[in-house]
Design a protein around this motif. Sequence first.
Motif, PDB file in Angstrom:
ATOM      1  N   ALA A 229       9.516   0.986  -0.238  1.00 21.51           N
ATOM      2  CA  ALA A 229       8.957   0.742   1.087  1.00 21.51           C
ATOM      3  C   ALA A 229       9.657  -0.467   1.684  1.00 21.51           C
ATOM      4  O   ALA A 229       9.684  -1.540   1.069  1.00 21.51           O
ATOM      5  N   VAL A 230      10.243  -0.277   2.859  1.00 27.18           N
ATOM      6  CA  VAL A 230      11.017  -1.321   3.528  1.00 27.18           C
ATOM      7  C   VAL A 230      10.446  -1.544   4.920  1.00 27.18           C
ATOM      8  O   VAL A 230      10.263  -0.586   5.688  1.00 27.18           O
ATOM      9  N   ALA A 231      10.160  -2.791   5.267  1.00 29.61           N
ATOM     10  CA  ALA A 231       9.731  -3.150   6.616  1.00 29.61           C
ATOM     11  C   ALA A 231      10.795  -4.037   7.244  1.00 29.61           C
ATOM     12  O   ALA A 231      11.181  -5.057   6.663  1.00 29.61           O
TER      13      ALA A 231
ATOM     14  N   THR B  72       9.875   4.586   4.122  1.00 32.87           N
ATOM     15  CA  THR B  72       9.439   4.888   2.761  1.00 32.87           C
ATOM     16  C   THR B  72      10.210   6.078   2.209  1.00 32.87           C
ATOM     17  O   THR B  72      10.693   6.939   2.955  1.00 32.87           O
ATOM     18  N   ALA B  73      10.325   6.123   0.895  1.00 41.08           N
ATOM     19  CA  ALA B  73      10.991   7.234   0.205  1.00 41.08           C
ATOM     20  C   ALA B  73      10.620   7.161  -1.262  1.00 41.08           C
ATOM     21  O   ALA B  73       9.995   6.198  -1.716  1.00 41.08           O
TER      22      ALA B  73
ATOM     23  N   ASP C 146       0.835  -1.203   0.000  1.00 41.98           N
ATOM     24  CA  ASP C 146       0.000   0.000   0.000  1.00 41.98           C
ATOM     25  C   ASP C 146       0.871   1.255   0.000  1.00 41.98           C
ATOM     26  O   ASP C 146       0.559   2.245  -0.679  1.00 41.98           O
ATOM     27  N   CYS C 147       1.957   1.213   0.771  1.00 40.21           N
ATOM     28  CA  CYS C 147       2.836   2.386   0.869  1.00 40.21           C
ATOM     29  C   CYS C 147       3.721   2.552  -0.358  1.00 40.21           C
ATOM     30  O   CYS C 147       4.218   3.650  -0.618  1.00 40.21           O
ATOM     31  N   ALA C 148       3.936   1.474  -1.095  1.00 40.76           N
ATOM     32  CA  ALA C 148       4.754   1.547  -2.313  1.00 40.76           C
ATOM     33  C   ALA C 148       3.916   1.867  -3.538  1.00 40.76           C
ATOM     34  O   ALA C 148       4.454   2.259  -4.566  1.00 40.76           O
ATOM     35  N   GLY C 149       2.619   1.704  -3.434  1.00 43.72           N
ATOM     36  CA  GLY C 149       1.723   1.793  -4.591  1.00 43.72           C
ATOM     37  C   GLY C 149       1.243   3.197  -4.896  1.00 43.72           C
ATOM     38  O   GLY C 149       1.753   4.169  -4.346  1.00 43.72           O
TER      39      GLY C 149
END
Length: 288
Positions: free
Chosen positions: A179-181, A273-274, A68-71
Amino acid sequence: MAEGAQKSGPTMSPSVRETYGPADLSGDPVFAGGFINFGLWSDIDLGLPLREAERVRSQEDLYRHVLDCAGPLDGLSALEVGCGLGMGCALALREYGPALVVGMDIHPQQLRRARATHADLLRRQPERLRFTHGSAEGMPFTDGCFDAVISVEAAQHFPDLSAFAAETARVLRPGGRVAVASFFTVDDAPDRQAQLAGLLATYANGLDIARPVTALTEAFTAAGLTGVRAESIGQHVWHGWDLWLSRRWAAGTWPRNFLRVYQQRILDYYLITAERPAAPTEKGDQPT
């Protein structure tokens, strides 16, 4: 998306080679469903008995949060760095509508397992799913070929976060997102490695590397990415993970110390995120 020759990168540490090779962590029941992550438990009732279905859902939900955060990814291309068995790649294809997902992993055995696990999907949609050998610090892709880069619970193994950040910035298209978790120390206190090695076997044997979350956010910034943000999601990870572990390990054993080091404000779980800045608009294309 074009792949180049395999770039040189760091070799696997012995602990990474064993854990994701002969030991096959993806086959351990604690990581149900072939995923290898601690899970995001925010939408799961922890007051009810946890079954394998809830455990699988926690791991899928962590991927959904990252995606979701990368999209949005509909019709676009995405790279997963450290794809493991490829379950997150399959979820992305199933639920997010990308044109292409590439799963990259440094471990050849993991890639063989991923290709075997998803053989039917690879046969039916070869243009939409690929698995590629490569390291986080040496990605075998041409510049600017992905709209999104994700990584779920792998960055704690990466030897060189600056090289990972530089490679991420390189393979992202202008306007693309990362996005990295993963879990990191909350600060750069010099005794963090020793503290964690004394409590958690994965730090003692070198599988996980103790670094502050700022090591990655600063690396992303230095690589030219913008809008860099680190969000703690530990409250939605550690308690559910510990409850799931309690089915197998007693309090005081090392796996249960993950919650302990979180509560002691040594370690936390983050979503970082970035984005790569969009290309400058040509003067002739300026709106009037």
